[in-house]
Enzyme design. Structure first.
Site, short mmCIF file in Angstrom:
data_model
loop_
_atom_site.label_atom_id
_atom_site.label_comp_id
_atom_site.label_asym_id
_atom_site.label_seq_id
_atom_site.Cartn_x
_atom_site.Cartn_y
_atom_site.Cartn_z
N ASP A 37 32.09 29.05 55.51
CA ASP A 37 32.46 28.75 54.13
C ASP A 37 32.83 30.01 53.34
O ASP A 37 33.11 29.94 52.14
CB ASP A 37 31.32 28.01 53.42
CG ASP A 37 30.06 28.86 53.28
OD1 ASP A 37 29.99 29.93 53.92
OD2 ASP A 37 29.15 28.45 52.52
N GLY A 38 32.81 31.19 54.00
CA GLY A 38 33.20 32.43 53.35
C GLY A 38 32.04 33.28 52.89
O GLY A 38 32.24 34.41 52.44
N GLU A 39 30.81 32.77 52.97
CA GLU A 39 29.63 33.53 52.55
C GLU A 39 29.44 34.75 53.45
O GLU A 39 29.61 34.68 54.67
CB GLU A 39 28.40 32.64 52.61
CG GLU A 39 27.13 33.30 52.10
CD GLU A 39 25.94 32.36 52.11
OE1 GLU A 39 24.84 32.79 52.50
OE2 GLU A 39 26.13 31.17 51.73
N GLN A 96 39.03 46.79 32.31
CA GLN A 96 38.36 45.89 31.34
C GLN A 96 37.17 46.64 30.75
O GLN A 96 36.01 46.33 31.03
CB GLN A 96 37.91 44.61 32.04
CG GLN A 96 39.05 43.81 32.66
CD GLN A 96 38.56 42.55 33.36
OE1 GLN A 96 37.73 41.81 32.83
NE2 GLN A 96 39.08 42.31 34.55
N ASP A 168 52.14 56.46 29.17
CA ASP A 168 51.79 55.74 27.94
C ASP A 168 50.91 56.65 27.08
O ASP A 168 50.44 57.69 27.55
CB ASP A 168 51.09 54.41 28.23
CG ASP A 168 49.88 54.57 29.14
OD1 ASP A 168 49.15 55.59 29.02
OD2 ASP A 168 49.67 53.71 30.01
N LYS A 191 55.03 52.98 25.18
CA LYS A 191 55.44 51.65 25.65
C LYS A 191 54.82 50.56 24.79
O LYS A 191 53.78 50.75 24.16
CB LYS A 191 55.03 51.44 27.12
CG LYS A 191 53.52 51.33 27.34
CD LYS A 191 53.19 51.16 28.81
CE LYS A 191 51.66 51.10 29.00
NZ LYS A 191 51.27 51.02 30.40
N GLY A 224 55.63 48.83 37.30
CA GLY A 224 56.63 48.56 36.27
C GLY A 224 56.70 49.65 35.21
O GLY A 224 57.78 50.14 34.88
#
Length: 308
Positions: A37-39, A96, A168, A191, A224
């Protein structure tokens, strides 16, 4: 002094092997099992009781890499390791780092809390997206810079009209540090984004005519911003434009954009795996840098000599 043991999770085995070789000690054996199950389940194949354990893993996509690292920390803690140092060349979710709009998570803080809760006693990373992320931790953080790797390479290029550029406004501090070392000038590409990973407009602040320009950033994702900045810099009369970016996230159309761009080359570190090394993508290793950091931590020495 406690015995040192180095282990690698699966996401950055290629780099862990180089770090272990530079340190002069083989990687320890660890088994990862994935259920249907991916565990994920991890198991150290040797005793770590009373040892200073170093776990090497960048939290690169997919998210299972972070979960695997957390399980390894927990396993080392429950196996009575003396200290657990996480060697995290690329600290994921670092973008974040604040509430820039209502009702969003601060992912960088959440990852810091999870590492500490799992049992990490120290984190060693490099080129965080923002220096203040170190303040999210309640455990020691060793924040390395990649200038000891990039500076010698830039010097080897022997560029006559060298100038540095930030893609930036937020990256101006990083570019200014290189410009100060090389006694050069700096320009900034301002930007405007309408949404993530999509640049709406850009302009260059400063004179680049006849200059060999080096764009500096901490990471490159879809490429980009970097390719747009390179294009407008060349249109402003630059002689050449290169880019140095520490973390090669390189998602989506990044490789195609770099190959089709006006960039002479893109120089990155191997903090993340590069799927396609081309004539335009040059990869430098951080293995020796992290091996030296491990040695200094173990010898209780200052890491100041690792900075330029």
């Amino acid at each position: 002094m406690a015995s040192v043991k180095l282990f690698s999770a699966t996401g950055t085995e290629y780099l862990a092997e180089k770090i272990a070789h530079a340190y002069g000690k083989p990687l320890g054996k660890v088994t990862k099992q994935t259920f249907s199950d991916g565990e994920i389940s991890v198991h150290f194949n040797e005793s770590v009781r009373g040892c200073d354990v170093f776990l090497i893993q960048s939290t690169c996509p997919p998210a299972e890499n972070l979960m695997e690292l957390l399980l390894m920390i927990d396993a080392a803690k429950r196996a009575s390791a003396s200290t657990i140092t996480v060697i995290m060349p690329y600290y994921g979710y670092a973008r974040q780092d604040r509430k820039d709009k209502p009702r969003v998570a601060i992912g960088a803080k959440l990852v810091a809390d999870m590492l500490r809760t799992a049992g990490a006693t120290r984190v060693v990373t490099c080129e965080l997206h923002a220096d203040q992320i170190q303040g999210f931790f309640d455990i020691p953080v060793v924040h390395l810079q990649c200038s000891p790797i990039f500076v010698p390479y830039i010097e080897s290029l022997n560029l006559d009209n060298l100038i540095f550029a930030a893609p930036d406004v937020g990256g101006s501090k990083r570019a200014r540090a290189y410009a100060k070392y090389f006694k050069s000038d700096i320009v900034i590409c301002d930007k405007y984004r309408e949404r993530a990973n999509e640049v709406a407009s850009m302009q260059v602040i400063g004179d680049v005519e006849g200059k060999d320009v080096i764009l500096v950033d901490d990471l490159i994702d879809t490429a980009g911003t970097m390719c747009s900045a390179a294009d407008i810099i060349m249109k402003k009369g630059a002689k050449s434009v290169r880019a140095i970016c520490v973390h090669p996230v390189l998602s989506g159309p990044a490789y195609e954009r770099i190959e089709n761009s006006v960039l002479t080359e893109m120089v990155v570190a191997d903090t993340l795996p590069v799927k396609d090394v081309t004539d335009k993508i040059n990869v430098l290793t951080v293995a020796e840098l992290f091996a030296k950091a491990i040695r200094k931590i173990q010898d209780h020495e200052s890491i100041s000599s690792l900075f330029i």
